[in-house]
Design a protein around this motif. Structure first.
Motif, PDB file in Angstrom:
ATOM      1  N   PHE A 161       4.048  68.782  34.600  1.00 21.99           N
ATOM      2  CA  PHE A 161       5.260  67.974  34.701  1.00 21.99           C
ATOM      3  C   PHE A 161       5.575  67.571  36.146  1.00 21.99           C
ATOM      4  O   PHE A 161       6.627  66.999  36.402  1.00 21.99           O
ATOM      5  N   TRP A 162       4.674  67.875  37.065  1.00 24.52           N
ATOM      6  CA  TRP A 162       4.878  67.537  38.484  1.00 24.52           C
ATOM      7  C   TRP A 162       3.591  66.898  38.977  1.00 24.52           C
ATOM      8  O   TRP A 162       2.631  67.572  39.320  1.00 24.52           O
ATOM      9  N   VAL A 163       3.526  65.572  38.947  1.00 23.74           N
ATOM     10  CA  VAL A 163       2.278  64.861  39.220  1.00 23.74           C
ATOM     11  C   VAL A 163       2.500  63.781  40.271  1.00 23.74           C
ATOM     12  O   VAL A 163       3.618  63.312  40.484  1.00 23.74           O
ATOM     13  N   GLY A 164       1.419  63.391  40.916  1.00 23.96           N
ATOM     14  CA  GLY A 164       1.427  62.246  41.810  1.00 23.96           C
ATOM     15  C   GLY A 164       0.751  61.057  41.138  1.00 23.96           C
ATOM     16  O   GLY A 164       0.036  61.223  40.134  1.00 23.96           O
ATOM     17  N   THR A 165       0.978  59.878  41.672  1.00 25.20           N
ATOM     18  CA  THR A 165       0.345  58.680  41.130  1.00 25.20           C
ATOM     19  C   THR A 165      -0.282  57.875  42.265  1.00 25.20           C
ATOM     20  O   THR A 165       0.217  57.867  43.387  1.00 25.20           O
ATOM     21  N   ILE A 166      -1.395  57.214  41.941  1.00 24.89           N
ATOM     22  CA  ILE A 166      -2.088  56.341  42.890  1.00 24.89           C
ATOM     23  C   ILE A 166      -2.363  55.026  42.185  1.00 24.89           C
ATOM     24  O   ILE A 166      -2.769  55.011  41.019  1.00 24.89           O
ATOM     25  N   GLY A 167      -2.141  53.939  42.892  1.00 20.06           N
ATOM     26  CA  GLY A 167      -2.407  52.623  42.318  1.00 20.06           C
ATOM     27  C   GLY A 167      -2.709  51.628  43.410  1.00 20.06           C
ATOM     28  O   GLY A 167      -2.923  51.983  44.578  1.00 20.06           O
ATOM     29  N   THR A 168      -2.734  50.368  43.041  1.00 16.47           N
ATOM     30  CA  THR A 168      -2.947  49.281  43.987  1.00 16.47           C
ATOM     31  C   THR A 168      -1.752  48.341  43.902  1.00 16.47           C
ATOM     32  O   THR A 168      -0.757  48.648  43.252  1.00 16.47           O
ATOM     33  N   LYS A 169      -1.878  47.195  44.534  1.00 17.68           N
ATOM     34  CA  LYS A 169      -0.760  46.260  44.561  1.00 17.68           C
ATOM     35  C   LYS A 169      -0.900  45.152  43.517  1.00 17.68           C
ATOM     36  O   LYS A 169      -0.156  44.175  43.555  1.00 17.68           O
ATOM     37  N   ASP A 170      -1.853  45.313  42.592  1.00 12.32           N
ATOM     38  CA  ASP A 170      -1.993  44.305  41.549  1.00 12.32           C
ATOM     39  C   ASP A 170      -1.167  44.682  40.322  1.00 12.32           C
ATOM     40  O   ASP A 170      -0.666  45.794  40.202  1.00 12.32           O
ATOM     41  N   ASP A 171      -1.027  43.712  39.412  1.00 15.17           N
ATOM     42  CA  ASP A 171      -0.169  43.931  38.253  1.00 15.17           C
ATOM     43  C   ASP A 171      -0.689  45.022  37.337  1.00 15.17           C
ATOM     44  O   ASP A 171       0.094  45.745  36.709  1.00 15.17           O
ATOM     45  N   TYR A 172      -2.012  45.137  37.228  1.00 17.47           N
ATOM     46  CA  TYR A 172      -2.591  46.193  36.389  1.00 17.47           C
ATOM     47  C   TYR A 172      -2.055  47.557  36.799  1.00 17.47           C
ATOM     48  O   TYR A 172      -1.622  48.362  35.972  1.00 17.47           O
ATOM     49  N   SER A 173      -2.069  47.799  38.092  1.00 22.30           N
ATOM     50  CA  SER A 173      -1.619  49.088  38.604  1.00 22.30           C
ATOM     51  C   SER A 173      -0.097  49.210  38.575  1.00 22.30           C
ATOM     52  O   SER A 173       0.450  50.220  38.129  1.00 22.30           O
TER      53      SER A 173
END
Length: 694
Positions: A161-173
Motif C-alpha cells: 500500500f506504499w508504492v512509487g510510480t515512474i512514467g514519462t510525459k506522454d499521454d500513455y503514461s
C-alpha cells in the motif's frame, strides 16, 4: 561497427524520410517505432543522443507486411482489390512522428483526401476512449482501464500500500499513472513519489531519479513506460547495483527481451505485470526468416535491421548471413502479442473494406468488390484511402481546449499541462515557522519547570499531592508539545501513522495524571481525620494503576487503528494539490477525541466539587480552570477543523494541541513556580493549609 548514418531517425537537410512502400488500390499507412532515443554519456558533463534500432518494432512492421500480402492472396476477402502499404518510422517521438505523418500524406495523389479512420495496435491510453474527442479512433488493444484494475488488485493482494510510480510525459503514461493512483487511493493505498522521465534525459536527470529510488522508503514501484524510455534509468540502476525493489511493469515493457538480458537480472528479477495473450500466427516465422537486405531504394529499414542484428556494415558486407542461425526477439514468434494486434488491425481494415465495397454482392461485377464506383464517389474519396496506425495521441491546435489530467495544471500561456505543485504545511512556511517556534517554546518552558521542580523536590509544595505524578504530568506535556512537530512537513508513511496516535496517547496520559491529582486532593481535604482510611486506600500504587487503566484504552484504540486501517499520505486535488494524511477509517479519529473528552469531563466534574478547598492549596481550582480552557479549545476546534481547507486543517489541529497544552502548563504549574521562586516563605507545611503568618 554499425554505421549510425543509416540508422539516424531524422534525416537533416529536408530530404525525404525513409519508408517501406507498396502500391495498391487501397494503401494502409503504418507508423512503427523502429528507433528509440538512447542517451550515451561521454563525460560527466556531456551526453550524446543515439537512435537505437528496435528489433521488436521491426517484427511488428513485418507482421503488417505479412498480413497485407496474406489478404492479397485471399480471393474471398477483397476480390479484385489490392491492398498496399506505406510504412514509416515514428521513432517513439511525437515531433518525428508528425514529420513522418506529413510526409506520408504528401504521397496522396489527391490533395483533399483525408484520414478516415485510425486503428491502433499499441495505444492503450484511457484518454482515447472518449468518442467525442476521438470519434474515428479504433484499436485492437485493450484500454489501460483494464490493465490498471489488474495492477491495483495485484499490489493490494500482496499488501503493498506504499508504492512509487515512474512514467514519462506522454499521454500513455500520464493517464495510466493517474488512473492507477485514483483506484489505488480508493483501496487505501498511497503513492510515495512519482518520477517523470524526460523525452531526452540528461545524465544529471537520470542520476537524480536513481538517487530518489535509492533513498525512498517505498520498495514497490509501478512503471508506465516503454523499454526504450526506461533503458537509461535501468542502466544507471544496474551500475549502482540498486536491488530490493519490487517492479510492477505495464504491458509496454513487461515482455521486453532487452530488459530481460543478464545485465539487468540482479535489479529486475521478480518483476510482475500483465501482458496480452500470446498466440502463434501460422506462416509468420517463415516470412520473417526470408527477409534479406538490399541496396535498392526503399530497402533502408531492412538494411538497418540487418546491420543491427548481425553487427555489421552493409556497405562492406554482401548480407550473406542467415537469420535461421540466430535467436533474437525478431525471430521468436512462438507467442506473439503486439504483432498479433498489428495482424488483427490489418484484418479489421480488410473486413471493413469488404463490407464497404459490397464484396459479397452478386451483380455486374461478377463477385468482385465494387471498387470503381465507390472510389469515384466524391463524398467517399477512396482512390488513395489511408488508414493510419498510430502509436502516439497528436497534440491539438491552439483553438481547442483539453482538460489536463489529474494533478496537472495549465501553464501560464494555457498551451500545455504541467505538473501541479504539491502543497502541505512546510517547516519553511511562515505559518509552519510560527507553529514550530510555539512548540519549542512550550517544550522549553516545560523543561524549565521540570528543572525547578526537581531542584525543589524536597519542599512541601512539590512533595504535596505525590511529586511522582507531577513529574509524569510534565513528561506527558512535553510529549504533547513535541507531537506537534509530526504534523508539520510533507506527510509520509510513518508520520501519518504516528501523528494522531502520538497526540491521542500523550493527551490521555496527561489527563490521567490530572484525574489522579484531583482525586488525591479531594480525598486529602474531604477527610475529617488526617491519615484516614480513604487516603490509605488510594495510595501511590493505586494511583499508578489508575493512570495505567485510564491510558490503556487509548493505547489499544490507537494500536488497532494504526494496524487495521492506518492513515496514509494522499494527494488531494480538491484544493490545488494538497498532500495530506487520509484516514480510511474516520471514526477512529473521533473515538480518539471522544475518549479524551470523556476524561476531561470527569476531571472537570471532580475538580468542580473541590473548588471550595483551602485557598492556599486549591489545586482543584487550578485544574478546573485548565479543564475549562481545554474544553473551550476543543469545542472550537471541531467546526474549525471540518471547515478548514487543505493544510489549514492541520494548522488548526496543531493550534488546538498547543493552546490546550499551554493552558494545562500555565494553570497547573505556574502558580506553584510563583510560590517556589518568588515567595519561598509560603513553601512550608503550614503555608500549604493556609496557616502561615501574613
Amino acid at each position: 561497427g554499425v554505421d549510425f548514418s543509416l540508422s539516424q531517425c531524422v534525416t537533416l537537410g529536408g530530404s525525404e524520410l525513409p519508408a517501406l512502400h507498396s502500391d495498391g488500390d487501397v494503401v494502409i499507412g503504418g507508423f512503427f517505432p523502429l528507433h528509440y532515443v538512447v542517451t550515451e554519456p561521454q563525460h560527466s558533463y556531456n551526453i550524446f543522443l543515439i537512435y537505437s534500432f528496435y528489433q521488436r518494432a521491426f517484427r511488428w512492421m513485418m507482421t503488417m507486411v505479412f498480413a497485407v500480402e496474406e489478404i492479397n492472396h485471399n480471393s474471398s476477402l477483397l476480390p479484385g482489390v489490392k491492398l498496399g502499404y506505406h510504412i514509416m518510422d515514428c521513432c517513439d517521438h511525437i515531433p518525428t512522428g508528425l514529420q513522418a505523418l506529413f510526409s506520408l500524406l504528401r504521397h496522396s495523389k489527391t490533395v483533399d483526401s483525408k484520414v478516415e479512420k485510425t486503428v491502433s495496435y499499441f495505444a492503450t491510453c484511457t484518454c482515447l476512449t472518449d468518442k467525442h474527442l476521438y470519434p474515428s479512433f479504433l484499436r485492437t488493444v485493450p484500454s489501460d482501464l483494464f490493465q490498471v484494475r489488474g495492477l491495483v488488485k495485484l499490489v493490494t493482494y500482496f499488501g503493498w500500500f506504499w508504492v512509487g510510480t515512474i512514467g514519462t510525459k506522454d499521454d500513455y503514461s500520464l493517464y495510466g499513472i493517474q488512473a492507477f493512483s485514483n483506484q489505488f487511493g480508493r483501496q487505501g493505498g498511497c503513492v510515495a513519489f512519482h518520477l517523470s522521465i524526460p523525452a531526452s534525459p540528461t545524465m544529471a536527470e537520470i542520476q537524480e531519479m536513481a538517487d530518489k529510488l535509492e533513498s525512498s522508503t517505498a520498495r514497490v514501484v509501478v512503471v508506465f513506460a516503454t523499454e526504450g524510455q526506461l533503458l537509461n534509468l535501468f542502466l544507471e540502476l544496474a551500475q549502482r547495483n540498486v536491488i530490493g525493489i519490487q517492479w510492477i511493469a505495464s504491458e509496454a515493457w513487461v515482455t521486453s527481451s532487452r530488459l530481460a538480458s543478464p545485465q539487468f537480472h540482479h535489479i529486475l528479477q521478480g518483476t510482475l505485470g500483465f501482458t496480452f495473450p500470446g498466440v502463434s500466427i501460422p506462416g509468420l516465422k517463415e516470412f520473417l526468416l526470408n527477409v534479406r537486405p538490399s541496396p535498392k531504394p526503399g530497402m533502408e529499414f531492412f538494411n538497418m535491421f540487418w546491420e543491427e542484428h548481425f553487427g555489421c556494415n552493409f556497405r562492406y558486407n554482401p548480407g550473406s548471413e542467415d537469420l535461421r542461425t540466430t535467436d533474437s526477439s525478431y525471430t521468436d514468434v512462438s507467442q506473439v502479442r503486439i504483432s498479433y494486434n498489428v495482424y488483427k488491425a490489418v484484418y479489421a481494415i480488410a473486413h471493413a473494406l469488404h463490407t464497404f465495397l459490397n464484396c459479397d454482392s452478386a451483380g455486374p461485377s461478377g463477385g468482385l468488390c465494387e471498387k470503381h464506383s465507390s472510389f469515384s464517389n466524391g463524398q467517399e474519396n477512396f482512390h488513395n484511402f489511408y488508414t493510419h496506425i498510430f502509436t502516439f495521441c497528436v497534440p491539438k491546435g491552439s483553438t481547442e481546449c483539453t482538460k489536463c489530467p489529474e494533478y496537472f495544471w495549465s501553464d501560464k500561456e494555457k498551451v500545455k499541462c504541467v505538473a501541479g505543485e504539491e502543497e502541505f504545511l512546510s517547516f519553511y512556511d511562515t505559518m509552519g515557522i510560527i507553529l514550530v517556534a510555539l512548540t519549542l517554546l512550550g517544550f522549553l518552558l516545560t523543561t524549565i519547570i521540570t528543572i525547578v521542580f526537581h531542584s525543589f523536590r524536597y519542599t512541601p509544595i512539590v512533595k504535596a499531592n505525590n511529586s511522582e505524578i507531577s513529574f509524569l504530568l510534565l513528561l506527558s506535556l512535553k510529549l504533547c508539545f513535541l507531537c506537534c512537530l509530526v504534523f508539520i512537513g510533507q506527510p509520509s508513511w510513518w508520520t501519518c501513522r504516528l501523528r494522531q496516535a502520538a497526540f491521542g496517547i500523550s493527551f490521555v496520559l496527561c489527563l490521567s495524571c490530572l484525574l489522579v491529582k484531583t482525586i488525591v486532593v479531594l480525598l486529602a481535604f474531604r477527610t475529617n481525620v488526617p491519615g484516614s482510611r480513604g487516603r490509605k486506600l488510594f495510595g501511590t500504587s493505586q494511583q499508578r494503576i489508575l493512570i495505567i487503566c485510564a491510558t490503556a484504552p487509548q493505547i489499544c484504540l490507537c494500536s488497532g487503528w494504526v494496524l487495521g486501517a492506518p492513515p496514509f499520505p494522499f494527494r488531494n486535488p480538491n484544493y490545488q494539490i494538497v498532500v495530506e494524511c487520509k484516514e480510511p477509517w474516520p471514526p477512529g479519529f473521533y473515538l480518539l477525541l471522544g475518549y479524551i473528552g470523556l476524561l476531561a469531563f470527569v476531571c472537570l466534574l471532580l475538580a468542580f466539587f473541590g473548588r471550595k478547598l483551602p485557598d492556599t492549596f486549591n489545586e482543584a481550582k487550578f485544574i478546573s480552570f485548565s479543564m475549562l480552557i481545554f474544553w473551550a479549545v476543543w469545542i472550537s476546534f471541531i467546526p474549525a477543523y471540518v471547515s478548514s481547507p487543505g493544510k489549514f486543517s492541520v494548522a488548526v489541529e496543531i493550534f488546538a494541541i498547543l493552546a490546550s497544552s499551554f493552558g494545562l502548563l500555565l494553570c497547573i504549574f505556574v502558580p506553584k513556580c510563583y510560590i517556589i521562586l518568588l515567595h519561598p516563605e509560603r513553601n512550608i507545611k503550614k503555608g500549604m493549609t493556609g496557616k502561615y503568618p501574613r
